[in-house]
Design an enzyme around this catalytic site. Structure first.
Site, PDB file in Angstrom:
ATOM      1  N   GLU A   1      12.087   2.046  -3.678  1.00 17.22           N
ATOM      2  CA  GLU A   1      11.864   3.405  -3.135  1.00 17.22           C
ATOM      3  C   GLU A   1      12.708   3.628  -1.880  1.00 17.22           C
ATOM      4  OE1 GLU A   1       7.611   3.021  -3.086  1.00 17.22           O
ATOM      5  OE2 GLU A   1       7.622   3.028  -5.273  1.00 17.22           O
TER       6      GLU A   1
ATOM      7  N   TRP B   1       0.821  -1.226   0.000  1.00 17.69           N
ATOM      8  CA  TRP B   1       0.000   0.000   0.000  1.00 17.69           C
ATOM      9  C   TRP B   1       0.850   1.269   0.000  1.00 17.69           C
ATOM     10  CZ3 TRP B   1      -4.499  -0.755   4.101  1.00 17.69           C
ATOM     11  CH2 TRP B   1      -5.303  -1.832   3.706  1.00 17.69           C
TER      12      TRP B   1
ATOM     13  N   HIS C   1      12.869  -2.317  -0.794  1.00 19.85           N
ATOM     14  CA  HIS C   1      12.074  -1.823  -1.922  1.00 19.85           C
ATOM     15  C   HIS C   1      12.868  -0.733  -2.645  1.00 19.85           C
ATOM     16  CE1 HIS C   1       8.953   0.161  -4.218  1.00 19.85           C
ATOM     17  NE2 HIS C   1       8.269  -0.963  -4.118  1.00 19.85           N
TER      18      HIS C   1
HETATM   19  P1  PGA Z   1       3.144  -0.937  -8.728  1.00 17.73           P
HETATM   20  O1  PGA Z   1       4.175  -1.023  -7.498  1.00 17.73           O
HETATM   21  O2  PGA Z   1       2.359  -2.220  -8.742  1.00 17.73           O
HETATM   22  O3  PGA Z   1       2.291   0.264  -8.439  1.00 17.73           O
HETATM   23  O4  PGA Z   1       3.954  -0.780  -9.971  1.00 17.73           O
HETATM   24  C1  PGA Z   1       4.829  -2.218  -7.176  1.00 17.73           C
HETATM   25  C2  PGA Z   1       5.702  -2.005  -5.979  1.00 17.73           C
HETATM   26  O5  PGA Z   1       6.265  -0.902  -5.845  1.00 17.73           O
HETATM   27  O6  PGA Z   1       5.865  -2.906  -5.129  1.00 17.73           O
END
Ligand code: PGA
Length: 253
Positions: free
Chosen positions: A99, A10, A97
């Protein structure tokens, strides 16, 4: 045991009320429609974990945190440790991740420690790897991804590695609507599994669940999940809509 897993991520979305409403909708649809054996995981923001755990009760849906600290306890303002997650009964944690790598400077060395802490707390890490666009375009994606896996996981014993889930998420496919083709996903998953086999042997490699992430949607999930080395998905945007997310879960059969 290699398990089929569909995990929602999420990210930093939803208020508590919205989170409860989404969980209740997912739970209802899963109970009514999902007959397969895939494990369904919701990766939710820290403040909602305890309340959603109560809400899910004895349901088969599991919860995951989206990060945990490389430390156990102490003067680390703002951090949450794997032991804390364990103490509130959370079984999974997403680690590394892209990010977190991009915005919070997480690297292989740090992630190796985070994986250790998660495993020591008896959590299942969902360890993420994946290449940015320029690396894919330069053709060095296999080298980068195998290095990411090696740096964070190859110090583990075979037994510990088998308690870890891997998610391959090409950065260029995350949140872009541009998913990897099933061939690109299968190729990279096979490379990861082969790399694991080169250190741990085929028997161990064949038990590791490798999820695909990056713009997984209800209309592309079936094809992705039909690849022999794709054991499920890590789903971002589409996990914020109950109908879409549960259709993805159903695509795994
Ligand atoms: P997305 O993100 O399905 O919106 O591309 C995947 C994730 O970042 O785990």
């Amino acid at each position: 045991m290699r398990q089929k897993i569909v995990a929602g991520n999420w990210k930093m979305n939803k208020t508590l009320d919205e989170a409860k409403a989404l969980t209740s909708e997912v739970l209802q649809l899963v109970n009514a429609e999902v007959k397969g054996k895939a494990i369904v995981v919701l990766g939710v923001p820290f403040p909602y974990l305890v309340s959603l755990k109560d809400q899910l009760g004895s349901s088969s849906i599991k919860l995951s945190a989206q990060n945990s600290s490389q430390h156990d306890w102490g003067a680390y303002t703002g951090e949450v440790s794997a032991l804390m997650l364990k103490s509130v009964g959370i079984p999974y944690v997403i680690l590394g991740h892209s990010e977190r790598r991009q915005y919070f400077g997480e690297d292989g060395k740090l992630l190796a420690t985070k994986v250790d802490k998660a495993l020591a707390a008896q959590l299942t890490p969902i360890f993420c790897c994946g290449e940015p666009l320029e690396i894919r375009e330069a053709g060095t994606h296999e080298a980068l991804v195998t290095k990411q896996v090696e740096e964070a996981l190859f110090h583990l014993s075979a037994e510990a590695l088998q308690k870890t889930v891997i998610a391959y998420e090409p950065v260029w496919a995350i949140g872009t609507g541009k998913t990897a083709s099933s061939q690109q996903a299968q190729d990279m998953h096979a490379v990861i599994r082969k790399h694991i086999a080169s250190k741990y042997g085929n028997d161990v490699a064949s038990t590791i669940s490798i999820l695909y992430g990056g713009s997984v949607k209800a209309d592309n999930a079936k094809e992705l999940f039909s690849c022999p080395d794709v054991d499920g998905g890590l789903v971002g945007g589409a996990s914020l809509k109950a109908r879409e997310f549960v259709d993805i879960v159903k695509a795994i059969g």
